[in-house]
Scaffold this motif. Structure first.
Motif, PDB file in Angstrom:
ATOM      1  N   GLU A 147       5.048  16.078 -10.208  1.00 33.92           N
ATOM      2  CA  GLU A 147       4.103  14.981 -10.368  1.00 33.92           C
ATOM      3  C   GLU A 147       4.810  13.640 -10.519  1.00 33.92           C
ATOM      4  O   GLU A 147       4.355  12.628  -9.969  1.00 33.92           O
ATOM      5  CB  GLU A 147       3.193  15.216 -11.576  1.00 33.92           C
ATOM      6  N   VAL A 148       5.926  13.607 -11.245  1.00 38.68           N
ATOM      7  CA  VAL A 148       6.611  12.328 -11.449  1.00 38.68           C
ATOM      8  C   VAL A 148       7.080  11.746 -10.117  1.00 38.68           C
ATOM      9  O   VAL A 148       7.010  10.531  -9.885  1.00 38.68           O
ATOM     10  CB  VAL A 148       7.784  12.484 -12.441  1.00 38.68           C
ATOM     11  N   ARG A 149       7.551  12.603  -9.227  1.00 38.84           N
ATOM     12  CA  ARG A 149       7.963  12.135  -7.893  1.00 38.84           C
ATOM     13  C   ARG A 149       6.748  11.622  -7.124  1.00 38.84           C
ATOM     14  O   ARG A 149       6.800  10.572  -6.476  1.00 38.84           O
ATOM     15  CB  ARG A 149       8.647  13.273  -7.161  1.00 38.84           C
ATOM     16  N   LEU A 150       5.630  12.351  -7.189  1.00 33.84           N
ATOM     17  CA  LEU A 150       4.441  11.953  -6.438  1.00 33.84           C
ATOM     18  C   LEU A 150       3.818  10.681  -6.998  1.00 33.84           C
ATOM     19  O   LEU A 150       3.277   9.869  -6.241  1.00 33.84           O
ATOM     20  CB  LEU A 150       3.432  13.097  -6.421  1.00 33.84           C
ATOM     21  N   ARG A 151       3.891  10.487  -8.311  1.00 34.97           N
ATOM     22  CA  ARG A 151       3.375   9.240  -8.890  1.00 34.97           C
ATOM     23  C   ARG A 151       4.190   8.051  -8.376  1.00 34.97           C
ATOM     24  O   ARG A 151       3.635   6.980  -8.087  1.00 34.97           O
ATOM     25  CB  ARG A 151       3.441   9.309 -10.416  1.00 34.97           C
ATOM     26  N   GLY A 152       5.489   8.229  -8.300  1.00 42.19           N
ATOM     27  CA  GLY A 152       6.320   7.166  -7.753  1.00 42.19           C
ATOM     28  C   GLY A 152       6.012   6.892  -6.294  1.00 42.19           C
ATOM     29  O   GLY A 152       5.976   5.740  -5.852  1.00 42.19           O
ATOM     30  N   GLU A 153       5.769   7.959  -5.540  1.00 42.76           N
ATOM     31  CA  GLU A 153       5.443   7.796  -4.132  1.00 42.76           C
ATOM     32  C   GLU A 153       4.079   7.131  -3.952  1.00 42.76           C
ATOM     33  O   GLU A 153       3.877   6.339  -3.021  1.00 42.76           O
ATOM     34  CB  GLU A 153       5.474   9.159  -3.439  1.00 42.76           C
ATOM     35  N   LEU A 154       3.151   7.458  -4.837  1.00 45.45           N
ATOM     36  CA  LEU A 154       1.837   6.817  -4.797  1.00 45.45           C
ATOM     37  C   LEU A 154       1.968   5.307  -4.985  1.00 45.45           C
ATOM     38  O   LEU A 154       1.363   4.518  -4.247  1.00 45.45           O
ATOM     39  CB  LEU A 154       0.936   7.411  -5.880  1.00 45.45           C
ATOM     40  N   ALA A 155       2.764   4.911  -5.983  1.00 49.03           N
ATOM     41  CA  ALA A 155       2.972   3.485  -6.227  1.00 49.03           C
ATOM     42  C   ALA A 155       3.623   2.816  -5.025  1.00 49.03           C
ATOM     43  O   ALA A 155       3.253   1.698  -4.636  1.00 49.03           O
ATOM     44  CB  ALA A 155       3.831   3.291  -7.474  1.00 49.03           C
ATOM     45  N   ARG A 156       4.585   3.499  -4.414  1.00 52.23           N
ATOM     46  CA  ARG A 156       5.252   2.934  -3.233  1.00 52.23           C
ATOM     47  C   ARG A 156       4.250   2.759  -2.089  1.00 52.23           C
ATOM     48  O   ARG A 156       4.286   1.749  -1.373  1.00 52.23           O
ATOM     49  CB  ARG A 156       6.394   3.850  -2.798  1.00 52.23           C
ATOM     50  N   THR A 157       3.357   3.723  -1.907  1.00 55.28           N
ATOM     51  CA  THR A 157       2.376   3.651  -0.833  1.00 55.28           C
ATOM     52  C   THR A 157       1.489   2.421  -0.995  1.00 55.28           C
ATOM     53  O   THR A 157       1.251   1.663  -0.041  1.00 55.28           O
ATOM     54  CB  THR A 157       1.524   4.926  -0.802  1.00 55.28           C
ATOM     55  N   ALA A 158       0.986   2.219  -2.215  1.00 53.07           N
ATOM     56  CA  ALA A 158       0.141   1.052  -2.474  1.00 53.07           C
ATOM     57  C   ALA A 158       0.937  -0.243  -2.349  1.00 53.07           C
ATOM     58  O   ALA A 158       0.459  -1.235  -1.768  1.00 53.07           O
ATOM     59  CB  ALA A 158      -0.490   1.157  -3.857  1.00 53.07           C
ATOM     60  N   ASN A 159       2.149  -0.247  -2.868  1.00 49.94           N
ATOM     61  CA  ASN A 159       2.948  -1.478  -2.855  1.00 49.94           C
ATOM     62  C   ASN A 159       3.330  -1.912  -1.446  1.00 49.94           C
ATOM     63  O   ASN A 159       3.370  -3.113  -1.140  1.00 49.94           O
ATOM     64  CB  ASN A 159       4.204  -1.282  -3.708  1.00 49.94           C
ATOM     65  N   GLN A 160       3.620  -0.943  -0.562  1.00 52.21           N
ATOM     66  CA  GLN A 160       4.000  -1.370   0.785  1.00 52.21           C
ATOM     67  C   GLN A 160       2.789  -1.873   1.573  1.00 52.21           C
ATOM     68  O   GLN A 160       2.916  -2.771   2.413  1.00 52.21           O
ATOM     69  CB  GLN A 160       4.753  -0.266   1.531  1.00 52.21           C
ATOM     70  N   LEU A 161       1.594  -1.350   1.276  1.00 50.44           N
ATOM     71  CA  LEU A 161       0.386  -1.922   1.863  1.00 50.44           C
ATOM     72  C   LEU A 161       0.213  -3.374   1.416  1.00 50.44           C
ATOM     73  O   LEU A 161      -0.124  -4.257   2.212  1.00 50.44           O
ATOM     74  CB  LEU A 161      -0.838  -1.093   1.477  1.00 50.44           C
ATOM     75  N   ARG A 162       0.463  -3.628   0.127  1.00 55.75           N
ATOM     76  CA  ARG A 162       0.336  -4.998  -0.395  1.00 55.75           C
ATOM     77  C   ARG A 162       1.439  -5.903   0.171  1.00 55.75           C
ATOM     78  O   ARG A 162       1.215  -7.094   0.415  1.00 55.75           O
ATOM     79  CB  ARG A 162       0.380  -4.976  -1.917  1.00 55.75           C
ATOM     80  N   LEU A 163       2.621  -5.346   0.363  1.00 49.79           N
ATOM     81  CA  LEU A 163       3.725  -6.129   0.922  1.00 49.79           C
ATOM     82  C   LEU A 163       3.376  -6.611   2.324  1.00 49.79           C
ATOM     83  O   LEU A 163       3.604  -7.790   2.667  1.00 49.79           O
ATOM     84  CB  LEU A 163       5.000  -5.279   0.956  1.00 49.79           C
ATOM     85  N   PHE A 164       2.813  -5.734   3.136  1.00 52.44           N
ATOM     86  CA  PHE A 164       2.419  -6.145   4.484  1.00 52.44           C
ATOM     87  C   PHE A 164       1.225  -7.090   4.456  1.00 52.44           C
ATOM     88  O   PHE A 164       1.105  -7.972   5.313  1.00 52.44           O
ATOM     89  CB  PHE A 164       2.132  -4.920   5.349  1.00 52.44           C
ATOM     90  N   ALA A 165       0.341  -6.923   3.461  1.00 56.73           N
ATOM     91  CA  ALA A 165      -0.761  -7.874   3.312  1.00 56.73           C
ATOM     92  C   ALA A 165      -0.215  -9.280   3.057  1.00 56.73           C
ATOM     93  O   ALA A 165      -0.664 -10.261   3.669  1.00 56.73           O
ATOM     94  CB  ALA A 165      -1.681  -7.440   2.172  1.00 56.73           C
ATOM     95  N   ASP A 166       0.768  -9.386   2.173  1.00 60.66           N
ATOM     96  CA  ASP A 166       1.375 -10.693   1.892  1.00 60.66           C
ATOM     97  C   ASP A 166       2.052 -11.267   3.142  1.00 60.66           C
ATOM     98  O   ASP A 166       1.994 -12.475   3.403  1.00 60.66           O
ATOM     99  CB  ASP A 166       2.400 -10.564   0.768  1.00 60.66           C
ATOM    100  N   LEU A 167       2.703 -10.378   3.900  1.00 57.79           N
ATOM    101  CA  LEU A 167       3.428 -10.820   5.092  1.00 57.79           C
ATOM    102  C   LEU A 167       2.480 -11.448   6.111  1.00 57.79           C
ATOM    103  O   LEU A 167       2.736 -12.542   6.622  1.00 57.79           O
ATOM    104  CB  LEU A 167       4.158  -9.629   5.714  1.00 57.79           C
ATOM    105  N   VAL A 168       1.370 -10.749   6.410  1.00 59.00           N
ATOM    106  CA  VAL A 168       0.472 -11.277   7.453  1.00 59.00           C
ATOM    107  C   VAL A 168      -0.398 -12.415   6.923  1.00 59.00           C
ATOM    108  O   VAL A 168      -0.846 -13.263   7.692  1.00 59.00           O
ATOM    109  CB  VAL A 168      -0.393 -10.158   8.059  1.00 59.00           C
ATOM    110  N   ARG A 169      -0.608 -12.450   5.619  1.00 57.24           N
ATOM    111  CA  ARG A 169      -1.353 -13.579   5.040  1.00 57.24           C
ATOM    112  C   ARG A 169      -0.554 -14.870   5.205  1.00 57.24           C
ATOM    113  O   ARG A 169      -1.115 -15.925   5.537  1.00 57.24           O
ATOM    114  CB  ARG A 169      -1.647 -13.307   3.570  1.00 57.24           C
ATOM    115  N   GLU A 170       0.745 -14.821   4.984  1.00 60.14           N
ATOM    116  CA  GLU A 170       1.593 -15.997   5.154  1.00 60.14           C
ATOM    117  C   GLU A 170       1.738 -16.354   6.642  1.00 60.14           C
ATOM    118  O   GLU A 170       1.673 -17.518   7.012  1.00 60.14           O
ATOM    119  CB  GLU A 170       2.966 -15.740   4.516  1.00 60.14           C
TER     120      GLU A 170
END
Length: 518
Positions: A82-105
């Motif tokens: 679970e600890v590995r999957l929780r980290g992966e979950l956070a990464r999944t959400a964060n990279q979606l937000r990272l690309f959102a910031d990229l295309v917003r700029e």
């Protein structure tokens, strides 16, 4: 009317089927999904970056909202902790937000404007260019990252950011996880008013539907993370089309780690701990797992390997992601152990589902004589290659296949003498690491997760970080067009306020609108 074929996921820890059956997507359903994606391509690709950013941000929010269910399903279908999957979950959400910031700029489109000069002979035209979306993209979920490299993972995020609709193929080992992730993305698309068909998911328990997806004439590119055999099959299918398309496949890497004798003498416990964790973490089922260690001969190298072997021996057993991966691991490690020049340092055998980390060593000359020893064995195993002087290494490293990473452990004062090794590493790998460990890939703007074949099918790109968006876009130039027919990024007034290259100078300045003469 015949009933659709169905399949079940299997819990790799128990070997028993999990509840719930999933219908294999029919060829007709596949065609409908791709045609909807094609219909969405133009309106979605024309949306301003702000609107695509809203979709990606909503997708990140939905991934978090569905987080507990995603982690629970992924845990059942992969046996990852679970600890590995929780980290992966956070990464999944964060990279979606990272690309959102990229295309917003918006500056990622690399807008370039070369202003005209009608007085020049011949007259210089007005030429403006930027990156535009390719069209519908097929994304294949990865077995070892059920969240971050799967249905809602990095390939999907970067393709959607580029303006490309996505048809995702769920990995057959975790269909329930994929279904939840798809539900999250579809909900985000509905919330933000995206065109129908901008995202869909298909299911297959084998290869037929996946190959049909790649062969569909409306698909414009493919993102894949998996085995070399799988990647090569998709590449062959894509190249055999009447109109070939690019396949961005991450496939195979042993991620060599080179250690100097001085680094061994000062590395101490931290070096042993780091190597052990890098070899065995996540059951060794990471594309950046160090499968090849170059260790100097002598007492310091012997002591290091003895300590690492002991740590691996004391470490917990793991469950591999699937029976197929386990069978390949057993076959690969058995071949290593049976090689006449390979010495076993740590090997545990058993008939149960648990797998133990393994460590072997071999003389440098034997590696050159038996290059198959440097092929990837996916899982928690490393082969230590013993060398006498660092001058032997450039030639041997040059014989290796392309890699995702290459690592050097050396003291700062030694580095000038190791420049020849670093030069070869740069030829062979997409990411060079100094005094660190290859496992752990930071998702950011500068990261490169790619490398020469067979690490990837396209060594000029990355599947992690914001540069990944470039894979699913192409360059397009407009010559002598009025602003009214140009994308906003190329308007003279720069209404989006993005960075642009104007006559070779990076600037945000507004340009005077050229006068139109009748």
């Amino acid at each position: 009317m015949s009933m659709p074929r169905t399949f079940q996921a299997v819990n790799p820890a128990t070997g028993k089927p999990l509840p719930g059956r999933f219908p294999v997507t029919s060829l007709e359903e596949l065609h409908q999904a791709v045609e909807l994606a094609q219909q969405a391509a133009l309106p979605y690709g024309r949306l301003p970056g702000q609107r695509r950013a809203e979709f990606l941000s909503a997708a990140a929010d939905q991934v978090v909202i569905h987080g507990d269910e995603l982690v629970a399903r992924a845990g059942e279908e992969t046996a990852l902790p679970e600890v590995r999957l929780r980290g992966e979950l956070a990464r999944t959400a964060n990279q979606l937000r990272l690309f959102a910031d990229l295309v917003r700029e918006g500056s990622w489109v690399d807008a370039r404007l070369d202003r005209p000069n009608p007085a020049r002979v011949p007259a210089k035209p007005d030429v403006r260019s930027l990156r535009v979306p390719l069209g519908p993209v097929a994304v294949f979920g990865a077995s070892n990252f059920p969240l971050a490299f799967s249905v809602a993972g990095g390939d999907t995020a970067s393709a959607l950011a580029a303006g490309c609709p996505v048809v995702a193929k769920a990995h057959p080992a975790h269909p329930a996880t994929s279904e939840v992730a798809a539900r999250a993305l579809k909900r985000a698309a509905e919330q933000t008013g995206m065109p129908p068909g901008v995202f869909s998911v298909i299911y297959d328990d084998g290869f037929e539907i996946g190959l049909a997806l790649v062969r569909h004439p409306s698909i414009r590119a493919v993102g894949f993370t998996g085995s070399r055999g799988g990647g090569l099959a998709l590449m062959a299918a894509a190249q055999a089309r009447p109109v070939p398309i690019p396949v961005f496949a991450e496939m195979s890497s042993v991620n060599p780690v080179v250690l100097s004798e001085a680094a061994l003498e000062v590395g101490g416990t931290a070096l042993v701990t780091g190597l052990t964790a890098s070899i065995s973490g996540s059951g060794g089922q990471l594309c950046t797992q160090p499968g090849l260690l170059f260790v100097p001969e002598g007492q310091a190298g012997d002591a290091l390997l003895e300590e690492v072997a002991g740590r691996l021996r004391e470490g917990p057993a793991c469950t591999l992601l699937s029976a197929g991966i386990r069978d390949a691991y057993v076959a690969g490690t058995t071949a290593l152990a049976g090689h006449p020049e390979v010495m076993t340092l740590q090997r545990a055998t058993g008939e149960d589902a648990d797998i133990h980390s393994q460590l072997y060593s071999v003389p440098l000359a034997a590696l050159s004589a038996s290059p198959e020893l440097a092929h990837e064995v996916f899982g928690p195993v490393s082969l230590a290659v013993r060398y006498s002087t660092h001058s032997e290494l450039p030639g041997v490293l040059r014989e290796l296949e392309g890699q995702l990473t290459a690592t050097l452990h050396a003291l700062p004062s030694e580095l000038p003498a190791w420049q020849d090794v670093l030069d070869v590493m740069r030829e062979k790998a997409g990411r060079l690491i100094l005094n660190g460990f290859p496992t752990g890939v930071e998702v950011g703007h500068a990261m490169v997760h790619g490398g020469p074949f067979p690490a990837t099918s396209d060594g000029a790109s990355t599947s992690v970080g914001t540069r990944a968006i470039e894979r699913f876009s192409r360059l397009c130039a407009y010559q002598d067009f009025p602003d009214s027919l140009l994308p906003a990024e190329l308007h003279s007034a720069n209404p989006l306020g993005i960075w642009r290259l104007v006559d070779g100078v990076r600037t945000k300045e507004e340009l005077a609108t050229p006068e139109v003469t009748s």
